[in-house]
Write a protein that holds these residues in place. Sequence first.
Motif, PDB file in Angstrom:
ATOM      1  N   HIS A 119     -40.289   5.910  49.357  1.00 17.89           N
ATOM      2  CA  HIS A 119     -41.365   5.029  49.817  1.00 17.89           C
ATOM      3  C   HIS A 119     -41.816   5.532  51.181  1.00 17.89           C
ATOM      4  O   HIS A 119     -40.989   5.705  52.072  1.00 17.89           O
ATOM      5  CB  HIS A 119     -40.868   3.590  49.957  1.00 17.89           C
ATOM      6  CG  HIS A 119     -40.577   2.943  48.645  1.00 17.89           C
ATOM      7  ND1 HIS A 119     -39.438   3.216  47.920  1.00 17.89           N
ATOM      8  CD2 HIS A 119     -41.283   2.034  47.938  1.00 17.89           C
ATOM      9  CE1 HIS A 119     -39.458   2.498  46.806  1.00 17.89           C
ATOM     10  NE2 HIS A 119     -40.566   1.770  46.791  1.00 17.89           N
ATOM     11  N   TYR A 177     -50.055   0.242  54.359  1.00 10.72           N
ATOM     12  CA  TYR A 177     -50.241   0.992  53.122  1.00 10.72           C
ATOM     13  C   TYR A 177     -48.906   1.609  52.746  1.00 10.72           C
ATOM     14  O   TYR A 177     -48.119   2.009  53.611  1.00 10.72           O
ATOM     15  CB  TYR A 177     -51.276   2.099  53.298  1.00 10.72           C
ATOM     16  CG  TYR A 177     -52.670   1.592  53.511  1.00 10.72           C
ATOM     17  CD1 TYR A 177     -53.241   0.671  52.632  1.00 10.72           C
ATOM     18  CD2 TYR A 177     -53.422   2.030  54.589  1.00 10.72           C
ATOM     19  CE1 TYR A 177     -54.530   0.202  52.829  1.00 10.72           C
ATOM     20  CE2 TYR A 177     -54.712   1.576  54.781  1.00 10.72           C
ATOM     21  CZ  TYR A 177     -55.257   0.659  53.902  1.00 10.72           C
ATOM     22  OH  TYR A 177     -56.531   0.214  54.106  1.00 10.72           O
ATOM     23  N   TRP A 178     -48.633   1.669  51.438  1.00 11.87           N
ATOM     24  CA  TRP A 178     -47.410   2.316  50.972  1.00 11.87           C
ATOM     25  C   TRP A 178     -47.747   3.339  49.907  1.00 11.87           C
ATOM     26  O   TRP A 178     -48.711   3.190  49.155  1.00 11.87           O
ATOM     27  CB  TRP A 178     -46.368   1.319  50.456  1.00 11.87           C
ATOM     28  CG  TRP A 178     -46.837   0.397  49.361  1.00 11.87           C
ATOM     29  CD1 TRP A 178     -47.348  -0.851  49.510  1.00 11.87           C
ATOM     30  CD2 TRP A 178     -46.824   0.651  47.945  1.00 11.87           C
ATOM     31  NE1 TRP A 178     -47.649  -1.390  48.279  1.00 11.87           N
ATOM     32  CE2 TRP A 178     -47.341  -0.492  47.302  1.00 11.87           C
ATOM     33  CE3 TRP A 178     -46.420   1.733  47.166  1.00 11.87           C
ATOM     34  CZ2 TRP A 178     -47.476  -0.575  45.914  1.00 11.87           C
ATOM     35  CZ3 TRP A 178     -46.553   1.642  45.788  1.00 11.87           C
ATOM     36  CH2 TRP A 178     -47.066   0.496  45.179  1.00 11.87           C
ATOM     37  N   LEU A 179     -46.959   4.394  49.907  1.00  8.76           N
ATOM     38  CA  LEU A 179     -47.029   5.434  48.882  1.00  8.76           C
ATOM     39  C   LEU A 179     -45.654   5.513  48.242  1.00  8.76           C
ATOM     40  O   LEU A 179     -44.639   5.528  48.942  1.00  8.76           O
ATOM     41  CB  LEU A 179     -47.376   6.793  49.490  1.00  8.76           C
ATOM     42  CG  LEU A 179     -48.664   6.890  50.277  1.00  8.76           C
ATOM     43  CD1 LEU A 179     -48.721   8.207  51.032  1.00  8.76           C
ATOM     44  CD2 LEU A 179     -49.851   6.733  49.354  1.00  8.76           C
ATOM     45  N   TYR A 180     -45.618   5.579  46.934  1.00  6.22           N
ATOM     46  CA  TYR A 180     -44.368   5.723  46.187  1.00  6.22           C
ATOM     47  C   TYR A 180     -44.397   7.121  45.600  1.00  6.22           C
ATOM     48  O   TYR A 180     -45.258   7.442  44.769  1.00  6.22           O
ATOM     49  CB  TYR A 180     -44.290   4.641  45.112  1.00  6.22           C
ATOM     50  CG  TYR A 180     -43.034   4.634  44.310  1.00  6.22           C
ATOM     51  CD1 TYR A 180     -41.797   4.450  44.908  1.00  6.22           C
ATOM     52  CD2 TYR A 180     -43.065   4.785  42.929  1.00  6.22           C
ATOM     53  CE1 TYR A 180     -40.632   4.418  44.160  1.00  6.22           C
ATOM     54  CE2 TYR A 180     -41.917   4.744  42.166  1.00  6.22           C
ATOM     55  CZ  TYR A 180     -40.703   4.569  42.790  1.00  6.22           C
ATOM     56  OH  TYR A 180     -39.556   4.539  42.050  1.00  6.22           O
ATOM     57  N   ILE A 182     -47.614  11.656  44.232  1.00  7.92           N
ATOM     58  CA  ILE A 182     -47.754  10.221  44.460  1.00  7.92           C
ATOM     59  C   ILE A 182     -47.744   9.541  43.094  1.00  7.92           C
ATOM     60  O   ILE A 182     -48.577   9.839  42.233  1.00  7.92           O
ATOM     61  CB  ILE A 182     -49.058   9.899  45.208  1.00  7.92           C
ATOM     62  CG1 ILE A 182     -49.037  10.548  46.590  1.00  7.92           C
ATOM     63  CG2 ILE A 182     -49.245   8.383  45.333  1.00  7.92           C
ATOM     64  CD1 ILE A 182     -50.359  10.451  47.341  1.00  7.92           C
ATOM     65  N   ASN A 204     -49.557   3.721  44.764  1.00  2.65           N
ATOM     66  CA  ASN A 204     -49.839   3.378  46.152  1.00  2.65           C
ATOM     67  C   ASN A 204     -50.384   1.966  46.207  1.00  2.65           C
ATOM     68  O   ASN A 204     -50.847   1.420  45.200  1.00  2.65           O
ATOM     69  CB  ASN A 204     -50.809   4.368  46.794  1.00  2.65           C
ATOM     70  CG  ASN A 204     -52.172   4.344  46.147  1.00  2.65           C
ATOM     71  OD1 ASN A 204     -52.325   4.798  45.018  1.00  2.65           O
ATOM     72  ND2 ASN A 204     -53.154   3.820  46.849  1.00  2.65           N
ATOM     73  N   ASP A 252     -53.118  -0.484  44.755  1.00  2.00           N
ATOM     74  CA  ASP A 252     -54.501  -0.096  45.023  1.00  2.00           C
ATOM     75  C   ASP A 252     -55.047   0.643  43.826  1.00  2.00           C
ATOM     76  O   ASP A 252     -54.359   1.245  43.080  1.00  2.00           O
ATOM     77  CB  ASP A 252     -54.589   0.808  46.265  1.00  2.00           C
ATOM     78  CG  ASP A 252     -54.608  -0.004  47.557  1.00  2.00           C
ATOM     79  OD1 ASP A 252     -54.740  -1.231  47.504  1.00  2.00           O
ATOM     80  OD2 ASP A 252     -54.497   0.638  48.612  1.00  2.00           O
TER      81      ASP A 252
END
Length: 137
Positions: A77, A98-101, A110, A113, A137
């Motif tokens: 994460h 904002y998060w990115l997985y 990615i 997100n 998103d």
Amino acid sequence: MAQANDPGDELAIRNLIARMAHVVDRGAVEDYAPMLAPDARWIMPTGDPTVGPEAIMQGVRARRTAGSAGPGSGTRHVITTVTVDVDGSGDSAHAWSYWLYLSTGSDPKILMNGLYTDTFRRTADGWLFAERISSLD
């Protein structure tokens, strides 16, 4: 108690957000509890609200058993673009991140997100998560 605009509050909250990401990816399930208010609410993109540290940790255990998160899952994460607002009383705060997985390894990418909308409560033990809403998103 610190003033509502104390930069130390913002830093403590930013560190709590970062610490949670580290625990999600590399920590023990029990490491969640000290970061959560007793009535903390967790709302994942695909589920109903989960209330209380034990119920939240049960969800973590389920995701780890499924191999979708946590140590050995090949995921991370990444939290970015964090905004923190401490309310006028200085006892609660909100943050948007904002998060990115990501998948890790030789071909990182990615996977998802979204946005975390977090509410925090100041306690005698410091700032704790009162609510996290995770949206895609």
